[in-house]
Design a protein around this motif. Structure first.
Motif, PDB file in Angstrom:
ATOM      1  N   MET A   1      40.673  16.598   9.756  1.00 43.46           N
ATOM      2  CA  MET A   1      41.099  15.214   9.800  1.00 43.46           C
ATOM      3  C   MET A   1      40.613  14.421   8.592  1.00 43.46           C
ATOM      4  SD  MET A   1      42.943  15.303  12.391  1.00 43.46           S
ATOM      5  CE  MET A   1      43.239  16.964  11.812  1.00 43.46           C
ATOM      6  N   LEU A   2      39.509  14.911   7.992  1.00 44.48           N
ATOM      7  CA  LEU A   2      39.023  14.274   6.771  1.00 44.48           C
ATOM      8  C   LEU A   2      40.080  14.372   5.683  1.00 44.48           C
ATOM      9  CD1 LEU A   2      36.899  12.973   4.971  1.00 44.48           C
ATOM     10  CD2 LEU A   2      35.900  15.254   4.628  1.00 44.48           C
ATOM     11  N   GLY A   3      40.712  15.524   5.570  1.00 41.94           N
ATOM     12  CA  GLY A   3      41.741  15.709   4.553  1.00 41.94           C
ATOM     13  C   GLY A   3      42.876  14.715   4.698  1.00 41.94           C
ATOM     14  N   ALA A   4      43.327  14.509   5.933  1.00 43.86           N
ATOM     15  CA  ALA A   4      44.415  13.555   6.167  1.00 43.86           C
ATOM     16  C   ALA A   4      43.986  12.139   5.800  1.00 43.86           C
ATOM     17  CB  ALA A   4      44.859  13.619   7.631  1.00 43.86           C
ATOM     18  N   SER A   5      42.725  11.791   6.084  1.00 42.59           N
ATOM     19  CA  SER A   5      42.228  10.462   5.729  1.00 42.59           C
ATOM     20  C   SER A   5      42.179  10.283   4.211  1.00 42.59           C
ATOM     21  CB  SER A   5      40.828  10.252   6.320  1.00 42.59           C
ATOM     22  OG  SER A   5      40.864  10.274   7.739  1.00 42.59           O
ATOM     23  N   LEU A   6      41.743  11.313   3.504  1.00 46.30           N
ATOM     24  CA  LEU A   6      41.700  11.240   2.043  1.00 46.30           C
ATOM     25  C   LEU A   6      43.105  11.106   1.457  1.00 46.30           C
ATOM     26  CD1 LEU A   6      38.977  13.934   1.249  1.00 46.30           C
ATOM     27  CD2 LEU A   6      38.742  11.444   1.081  1.00 46.30           C
ATOM     28  N   ARG A   7      44.052  11.819   2.023  1.00 48.36           N
ATOM     29  CA  ARG A   7      45.430  11.710   1.530  1.00 48.36           C
ATOM     30  C   ARG A   7      45.974  10.300   1.740  1.00 48.36           C
ATOM     31  NH1 ARG A   7      50.276  13.664   4.921  1.00 48.36           N
ATOM     32  NH2 ARG A   7      49.828  11.567   5.608  1.00 48.36           N
ATOM     33  N   ARG A  44      29.663  15.385  -2.956  1.00 52.07           N
ATOM     34  CA  ARG A  44      29.831  14.674  -4.229  1.00 52.07           C
ATOM     35  C   ARG A  44      31.304  14.412  -4.518  1.00 52.07           C
ATOM     36  NH1 ARG A  44      28.163  16.876 -10.308  1.00 52.07           N
ATOM     37  NH2 ARG A  44      29.243  15.227 -11.455  1.00 52.07           N
ATOM     38  N   ASP A  45      32.164  15.416  -4.266  1.00 48.60           N
ATOM     39  CA  ASP A  45      33.596  15.232  -4.513  1.00 48.60           C
ATOM     40  C   ASP A  45      34.163  14.114  -3.646  1.00 48.60           C
ATOM     41  OD1 ASP A  45      33.638  17.249  -6.379  1.00 48.60           O
ATOM     42  OD2 ASP A  45      34.429  18.772  -5.010  1.00 48.60           O
ATOM     43  N   VAL A  46      33.779  14.101  -2.377  1.00 51.47           N
ATOM     44  CA  VAL A  46      34.305  13.076  -1.474  1.00 51.47           C
ATOM     45  C   VAL A  46      33.777  11.704  -1.865  1.00 51.47           C
ATOM     46  CG1 VAL A  46      34.379  12.281   0.930  1.00 51.47           C
ATOM     47  CG2 VAL A  46      34.617  14.729   0.412  1.00 51.47           C
ATOM     48  N   ARG A  62      30.195   5.724   5.190  1.00 51.85           N
ATOM     49  CA  ARG A  62      29.303   6.565   5.993  1.00 51.85           C
ATOM     50  C   ARG A  62      30.106   7.385   6.997  1.00 51.85           C
ATOM     51  NH1 ARG A  62      25.876   2.025   6.155  1.00 51.85           N
ATOM     52  NH2 ARG A  62      26.670   1.513   8.238  1.00 51.85           N
ATOM     53  N   GLY A  63      31.102   6.731   7.609  1.00 54.12           N
ATOM     54  CA  GLY A  63      31.912   7.442   8.587  1.00 54.12           C
ATOM     55  C   GLY A  63      32.658   8.607   7.969  1.00 54.12           C
ATOM     56  N   LEU A  64      33.233   8.396   6.792  1.00 59.86           N
ATOM     57  CA  LEU A  64      33.978   9.454   6.126  1.00 59.86           C
ATOM     58  C   LEU A  64      33.056  10.555   5.613  1.00 59.86           C
ATOM     59  CD1 LEU A  64      36.518   7.172   4.269  1.00 59.86           C
ATOM     60  CD2 LEU A  64      37.112   8.898   5.984  1.00 59.86           C
ATOM     61  N   LEU A  65      31.876  10.171   5.126  1.00 55.02           N
ATOM     62  CA  LEU A  65      30.927  11.183   4.651  1.00 55.02           C
ATOM     63  C   LEU A  65      30.347  11.985   5.813  1.00 55.02           C
ATOM     64  CD1 LEU A  65      29.147   9.160   1.827  1.00 55.02           C
ATOM     65  CD2 LEU A  65      30.733  11.082   1.560  1.00 55.02           C
TER      66      LEU A  65
END
Length: 274
Positions: A1-7, A44-46, A62-65
């Motif tokens: 789900m992190l990937g979808a949020s980054l997109r 680091r990338d995120v 913080r939530g995303l990390l």
């Protein structure tokens, strides 16, 4: 789900995958793999991507990390990595995160609705050179995936099964009798809906074959369409790709049996195996 949020964040900023990759000293394909959840995440990338995307709120960052840590924590299914292709490992992760799955199956009963005996027969057909130990591990994995269906506030499953899958005698009369009886039992659960696409409709909206649509509890995450192929799978999450499948699924549901009609049809088929 992190990937979808980054997109989503990248698209809101109007940036290409190439530009995002350049910012973290990586390729466009790595950004694509990150957004599809097919590669591990480096903190680091995120962090660098969040800065590029203009995410400055401390709580949001913080939530995303925190999602980085969760994404890099192996799920229970990773212990089956020796018998799972990487492309299907991705699917199980999505399945675990989904709140609703709508699926159309043509050839077999959907995996989440299979009995152990039926699953074993299907797996043996698909992996004729596998050892008995490997077969049993695959069966156990499939049964473990089904546990979410009976948990409180568990997965909502809406399955449309082509009549051909119900009539195809997988494993012999005893296995089919057990499988059909199992479908009647699970169809009574409040979170499971089973419909049958009958032969009488001939051509229909999903002639292209089986597919699943996964929906997630987070409202900002798009649906994902899963289309399995012989040696891989497609994962579609762009709106223009997902919408045709949603339309096809809606049409399938309109043309298929009602839940009451499903029970009647399965009951009639059961008589063949008594």
């Amino acid at each position: 789900m992190l990937g979808a949020s980054l997109r989503r964040l990248r698209e809101q900023k109007g940036l290409s995958r190439e530009a995002a990759g350049f910012h973290i000293r990586a390729s466009e394909s790595k950004i694509s793999r990150m957004e599809l959840g097919r590669v591990g995440f480096k903190t680091r990338d995120v962090e660098d991507l969040l800065t590029l995307y203009g995410v400055v709120d401390d709580a949001e960052r913080r939530g995303l990390l925190e999602m980085v840590r969760e994404a890099n924590t192996p799920g229970w299914w990773h212990k089956y990595g020796d018998v799972l292709p990487s492309w299907f490992t991705t699917y199980i992760g999505l399945e675990e995160a989904a709140s609703v799955i709508r699926t159309y199956e043509v050839q077999f009963i959907p995996g989440l609705l299979q009995t152990a005996s039926y699953a074993r027969t299907v797996i043996e057909l698909g992996h004729p050179e596998a050892s008995q130990e490997e077969i049993e591990r695959r069966v156990h994995l499939r049964m473990q995936r089904q546990e979410r269906l009976t948990k409180k506030d568990g997965l909502r499953l809406w399955a449309v099964i082509d009549e051909a899958a119900l009539r195809r005698p997988i494993g012999g009369p005893e296995i089919m009798r057990e499988q059909l009886q199992h479908l009647l039992e699970v169809a009574a659960l409040p979170n499971i809906t089973i419909q049958v696409m009958p032969f009488k409709f001939g051509m229909h909206a999903a002639e292209g074959g089986a597919f699943s649509i996964l929906r997630f509890p987070e409202p900002d995450l798009s649906d994902v369409v899963y289309v399995e192929q012989l040696w891989g799978a497609l994962y579609l999450d762009k709106r223009e790709d997902v919408d045709p499948y949603l339309t096809a699924m809606e049409q399938l549901c309109v043309e298929s049996t009602t839940p009451g009609g499903t029970a009647e049809l399965i009951g009639d088929l059961l008589e063949r195996y008594r």
